[in-house]
Design an enzyme around this catalytic site. Structure first.
Site, mmCIF file in Angstrom:
data_model
loop_
_atom_site.group_PDB
_atom_site.id
_atom_site.type_symbol
_atom_site.label_atom_id
_atom_site.label_comp_id
_atom_site.label_asym_id
_atom_site.label_seq_id
_atom_site.Cartn_x
_atom_site.Cartn_y
_atom_site.Cartn_z
ATOM 1 N N GLY A 297 25.711 9.655 -38.370
ATOM 2 C CA GLY A 297 25.028 8.721 -39.261
ATOM 3 C C GLY A 297 25.981 7.748 -39.937
ATOM 4 O O GLY A 297 25.743 6.535 -39.978
ATOM 5 N N ARG A 298 27.099 8.252 -40.439
ATOM 6 C CA ARG A 298 28.007 7.378 -41.194
ATOM 7 C C ARG A 298 28.857 6.478 -40.298
ATOM 8 O O ARG A 298 29.674 5.704 -40.790
ATOM 9 C CB ARG A 298 28.879 8.216 -42.138
ATOM 10 C CG ARG A 298 29.625 9.358 -41.496
ATOM 11 C CD ARG A 298 30.198 10.304 -42.545
ATOM 12 N NE ARG A 298 30.796 11.496 -41.965
ATOM 13 C CZ ARG A 298 30.128 12.604 -41.667
ATOM 14 N NH1 ARG A 298 28.831 12.674 -41.885
ATOM 15 N NH2 ARG A 298 30.755 13.648 -41.161
ATOM 16 N N LYS B 183 19.692 19.671 -50.590
ATOM 17 C CA LYS B 183 18.430 19.178 -50.016
ATOM 18 C C LYS B 183 17.404 20.312 -49.987
ATOM 19 O O LYS B 183 16.243 20.132 -50.350
ATOM 20 C CB LYS B 183 18.646 18.704 -48.576
ATOM 21 C CG LYS B 183 19.368 17.386 -48.437
ATOM 22 C CD LYS B 183 19.321 16.959 -46.972
ATOM 23 C CE LYS B 183 20.322 15.901 -46.643
ATOM 24 N NZ LYS B 183 20.456 15.607 -45.227
ATOM 25 N N LYS C 133 18.163 8.738 -38.531
ATOM 26 C CA LYS C 133 18.593 9.378 -37.296
ATOM 27 C C LYS C 133 17.689 10.583 -36.999
ATOM 28 O O LYS C 133 17.216 10.757 -35.894
ATOM 29 C CB LYS C 133 20.058 9.794 -37.443
ATOM 30 C CG LYS C 133 20.644 10.435 -36.219
ATOM 31 C CD LYS C 133 22.113 10.737 -36.426
ATOM 32 C CE LYS C 133 22.589 11.726 -35.382
ATOM 33 N NZ LYS C 133 23.964 12.139 -35.567
ATOM 34 N N GLU D 204 32.389 12.353 -46.796
ATOM 35 C CA GLU D 204 31.460 13.221 -46.056
ATOM 36 C C GLU D 204 32.169 13.778 -44.814
ATOM 37 O O GLU D 204 31.853 14.871 -44.355
ATOM 38 C CB GLU D 204 30.191 12.438 -45.656
ATOM 39 C CG GLU D 204 29.034 13.326 -45.251
ATOM 40 C CD GLU D 204 27.687 12.597 -45.217
ATOM 41 O OE1 GLU D 204 27.008 12.559 -46.251
ATOM 42 O OE2 GLU D 204 27.319 12.072 -44.163
ATOM 43 N N HIS E 17 40.505 -5.757 -64.580
ATOM 44 C CA HIS E 17 40.072 -5.803 -65.973
ATOM 45 C C HIS E 17 39.253 -4.571 -66.338
ATOM 46 O O HIS E 17 38.624 -4.538 -67.389
ATOM 47 C CB HIS E 17 39.262 -7.069 -66.235
ATOM 48 C CG HIS E 17 40.068 -8.312 -66.026
ATOM 49 N ND1 HIS E 17 40.823 -8.886 -67.025
ATOM 50 C CD2 HIS E 17 40.291 -9.052 -64.914
ATOM 51 C CE1 HIS E 17 41.443 -9.951 -66.539
ATOM 52 N NE2 HIS E 17 41.149 -10.071 -65.260
ATOM 53 N N GLU F 187 14.008 11.251 -48.582
ATOM 54 C CA GLU F 187 14.031 9.950 -49.261
ATOM 55 C C GLU F 187 13.393 8.862 -48.385
ATOM 56 O O GLU F 187 12.530 8.107 -48.823
ATOM 57 C CB GLU F 187 15.477 9.526 -49.577
ATOM 58 C CG GLU F 187 16.161 10.330 -50.658
ATOM 59 C CD GLU F 187 16.882 11.553 -50.145
ATOM 60 O OE1 GLU F 187 16.536 12.052 -49.043
ATOM 61 O OE2 GLU F 187 17.797 12.033 -50.836
#
Ligand code: F6P
Length: 543
Positions: A267-268, A512, A207, A353, A384, A213
Site C-alpha cells: 500500500g505505501r 483496528k 487495496k 510502517e 521559525h 475508514e
C-alpha cells in the site's frame, strides 16, 4: 534472503571501535584537515547533487559501512527484490512496486508469470480514462464535463497520491482534486458540502477493500450522491482501485470501472499503480508517466551502481550509523519547497510502517535499534518553529535538506532568499558558533564584559550536527519520481541490514480489531469488558 544479525558481523565490531575514535571529532576539524572533503563525499547523478560531507564520518566510516552492507549480502537481496522473490515472507509475497515503472519490454515474473503486460494494460486504462475525463469526452450523468475528483482512501491509498498531486501542483490542469481519508465524519462533510454531484468523480481506493475508514467514507458519499441522483447513474461517477474485485463489485461499482492492483504492491509503495489515478487525472497521463520514468531511472541507479556511489545505499548507511552507533532516535526531512509540504508525512508512513519492527527475520527479538522516527516540515517555516531544538537541544537529529536550484515560477529574488536559508542552515548546523566567536560578536555590538559573561553561554552553538544536502535542478514529475524512489530504496537497504521484514505492517492490526469491538459495544451500551481506564472513558463518552 540471508538472516544475519548485523551486530554479529565483523564490520559491526569494527564500526563500534571506529565509533569510539570518531564520536567526539568535530566536523569543523574534518573540513579543516581535508581540502577535498566536500568533493570526496558528494555524489552527482543526473540532476541530483547530493553532498554527504557534512556528516560525522571519514573514509574509514564509509568503507566500514559498505563492508557491513556486503556482509549482510545486500547485493543478493537487491537481486531478490527486483527479481520478484517473495521477500515479504510473512505475507508470502514479492515486493514489486519497481515492476510498475519498468520498461514495457521487461520481464518480471511473479509465481512464474510475467506481470509486465498486465501492468501495461492497467497503465493504458489509466491513460485512456484520464484523457477522457480531462478533455471532457467522458461526462457526468447530466452531460456536463467533470470539474472535481475526490480520492477516498487512507494510508498508502491516500498519502502518496495526495502528496504527489500537491508536489506537482504547478503541472496541474483544471480538475480540482480532493482527498477524503479520515473516518472523522466532519472530514467527509467538509469536502462534499461544496461539491456538485453532476460534475464530481469519486475514486474509491483500497487495496483490500476492507478498510473501515474508506468503506465508511465511500458509503456516506454514495448516500449523499443518491439523494439527488438516480441509482443507475452511479457507474458514471464512481470508480474503484483495488485487488479485491469481488468486494468492489458487491459495493455496487460497475466492473468496467475497476482499476486492478496486485498483492505484490505494498500500500505505501502503490502510488505508481492505479492508486495514482488521481495523480494522472490531476497532472495528465504524460506527467504521471514522467513520474514513473524518474522512479525507473532511480531503480536502475540503485540496481547497477557500486555501493560507494549509490544514493539509496549511502543514505541508508548513514541512517544506520547515526541510529545504531550515535543512538540518534529521529531524523528530520526538510524540503525547501512549499510544494513538498506533505513529503515528510508521506515518508512517515513509508519509513515508519516499513521499518518499525522489533523481531528479526529469524523471528527473534532484535538486540539493536531499528526504524527511526521521521518528521519534518518545509523550510523556511520549520526554521521559525522547531529548528531551535536541532541547533541547541540535547538530541542529535540528522537532517535531510532537499532543495531545488530553480523555482517553478522563476522568481529568482524569492528563490535566492529561500536557498540562502537552505545553505545557511546546513552551514550553521555544521560549524555552530563557539564562545570566542560569540564574545567578539557581542563586543562588536557594544556589550559590556559583564553582560557578555552573563549571556554568552546561551548563545553558543556546538554545531557538529549532521546533514545531507540534496540539491536537485528543478521540481518536475521526473525528479519527483526519482526522489520518492530514492527513499523507497533507502527503506529497503535499512530493512536488509537490520534483518527485519520491511513489507508487512501487523502492528497496525491490533488497534483496528479493538476499534471494531468497541464500535459494536457502543450500540449495546456494554463496555464493562475493558481495563478500568478504558472502561471509564467509554462510559464517559456514551453517557
Ligand atoms: O493501516 C495500515 C494499512 O494497511 C496501510 O498499510 C495501507 O496503506 C492502509 O492501511 C490502507 O489499506 P487499504 O488500501 O487496503 O484500504
Amino acid at each position: 534472503m540471508k538472516n544475519i544479525n548485523p551486530t554479529k558481523t565483523k564490520a559491526w565490531k569494527e564500526l563500534e571501535d571506529h565509533f569510539k575514535q570518531i564520536e567526539n571529532e568535530h566536523m569543523k576539524d574534518m573540513f579543516a584537515n581535508d581540502d577535498d572533503r566536500a568533493e570526496k563525499f558528494t555524489l552527482k547523478w543526473e540532476d541530483f547533487y547530493v553532498d554527504l560531507s557534512k556528516n560525522r564520518i571519514n573514509e574509514d566510516t564509509r568503507d566500514l559501512l559498505i563492508k557491513l552492507a556486503k556482509e549482510c549480502h545486500l547485493d543478493e537481496a537487491i537481486e531478490s527484490y527486483f527479481g520478484g522473490e517473495s521477500i515479504n515472507q510473512t505475507e508470502n509475497r514479492p515486493v514489486l512496486h519497481t515492476a510498475l515503472r519498468t520498461d514495457k519490454n521487461a520481464e518480471v515474473k511473479v509465481r512464474g508469470e510475467n506481470v509486465v503486460p498486465e501492468v501495461q494494460n492497467v497503465k493504458a486504462k489509466i491513460r485512456d480514462f484520464s484523457n477522457e475525463i480531462i478533455d471532457g469526452t467522458r461526462k457526468g450523468y447530466t452531460g456536463k464535463p467533470f470539474t472535481d475528483v475526490v480520492n477516498i482512501g487512507i494510508g498508502g491509498s491516500d498519502l502518496g497520491p495526495a502528496m504527489v498531486t500537491e508536489s506537482l501542483e504547478f503541472y496541474k490542469n483544471h480538475l480540482k482534486l480532493h482527498f477524503i481519508s479520515n473516518v472523522d465524519g466532519d472530514h467527509v462533510q467538509e469536502t462534499i458540502k461544496n461539491l456538485n454531484p453532476e460534475t464530481t468523480l469519486f475514486i474509491i481506493v483500497s487495496k483490500t477493500f476492507t478498510t473501515m475508514e474508506t468503506l465508511s467514507n465511500a458509503t456516506t458519499v454514495r448516500e449523499w450522491f443518491l439523494k439527488s441522483v438516480p441509482e443507475e447513474e452511479v457507474s458514471k461517477h464512481f470508480v474503484a482501485v483495488s485487488t479485491n474485485l469481488e468486494k468492489v463489485a458487491s459495493f455496487g461499482i460497475d466492473p468496467k470501472n475497476i482499476f486492478p492492483m496486485w498483492d505484490w504492491v505494498g500500500g505505501r509503495f502503490s502510488l505508481w499503480s492505479a492508486v495514482g489515478l488521481s495523480i494522472s487525472l490531476a497532472i495528465g497521463y504524460d506527467n504521471f508517466d514522467a513520474l514513473l520514468t524518474g522512479a525507473q531511472k532511480m531503480d536502475k541507479h540503485f540496481k547497477e551502481t557500486p555501493f560507494e556511489q549509490n544514493l539509496p545505499v549511502q543514505l541508508a548507511l548513514l541512517t544506520i550509523w547515526y541510529n545504531n552507533f550515535f543512538k540518534a532516535e529521529s531524523e528530520a526531512v526538510i524540503p525547501y519547497s512549499q510544494y513538498l509540504d506533505k513529503f515528510p508525512s508521506y515518508l512517515q508512513q513509508a519509513i515508519m510502517e516499513s521499518n518499525g519492527k522489533s523481531v528479526d527475520r529469524n523471528g527473534e527479538k532484535v538486540n539493536y535499534e531499528t526504524g527511526t522516527i521521521i518528521w519534518g516540515e518545509p523550510g523556511t517555516n520549520s526554521q521559525h518553529a522547531f529548528f531551535q531544538l536541532i541547533h541547541q537541544g540535547t538530541k542529535l537529529i540528522p537532517t535531510d535538506f532537499i532543495g531545488f536550484k530553480r523555482s517553478l515560477f522563476g522568481d529568482k529574488t524569492h528563490q535566492d532568499k529561500l536557498m540562502a536559508n537552505y545553505f545557511a542552515q546546513t552551514e550553521a548546523l555544521l560549524n555552530g558558533k563557539d564562545a570566542d566567536e560569540v564574545e567578539s560578536e557581542l563586543k562588536s555590538k557594544g556589550f559590556s564584559q559583564e553582560e557578555i559573561d552573563r549571556i554568552s553561554t546561551f548563545k553558543v552553538f556546538k554545531g557538529n550536527n549532521p546533514t545531507n544536502t540534496l540539491l536537485i535542478d528543478k521540481l518536475t514529475p521526473e525528479s519527483m519520481g526519482k526522489l520518492i524512489a530514492l527513499y523507497e530504496h533507502k527503506i529497503f537497504v535499512q530493512g536488509i541490514i537490520w534483518n527485519i521484514f520491511s513489507y508487512d505492517q501487523w502492528g497496525v492490526e491490533l488497534g483496528k480489531q479493538l476499534a471494531s469491538k468497541i464500535l459494536a459495544e457502543f450500540s449495546v451500551k456494554s463496555v464493562d469488558n475493558h481495563d478500568s481506564s478504558t472502561r471509564n472513558l467509554l462510559k464517559h463518552y456514551i453517557q
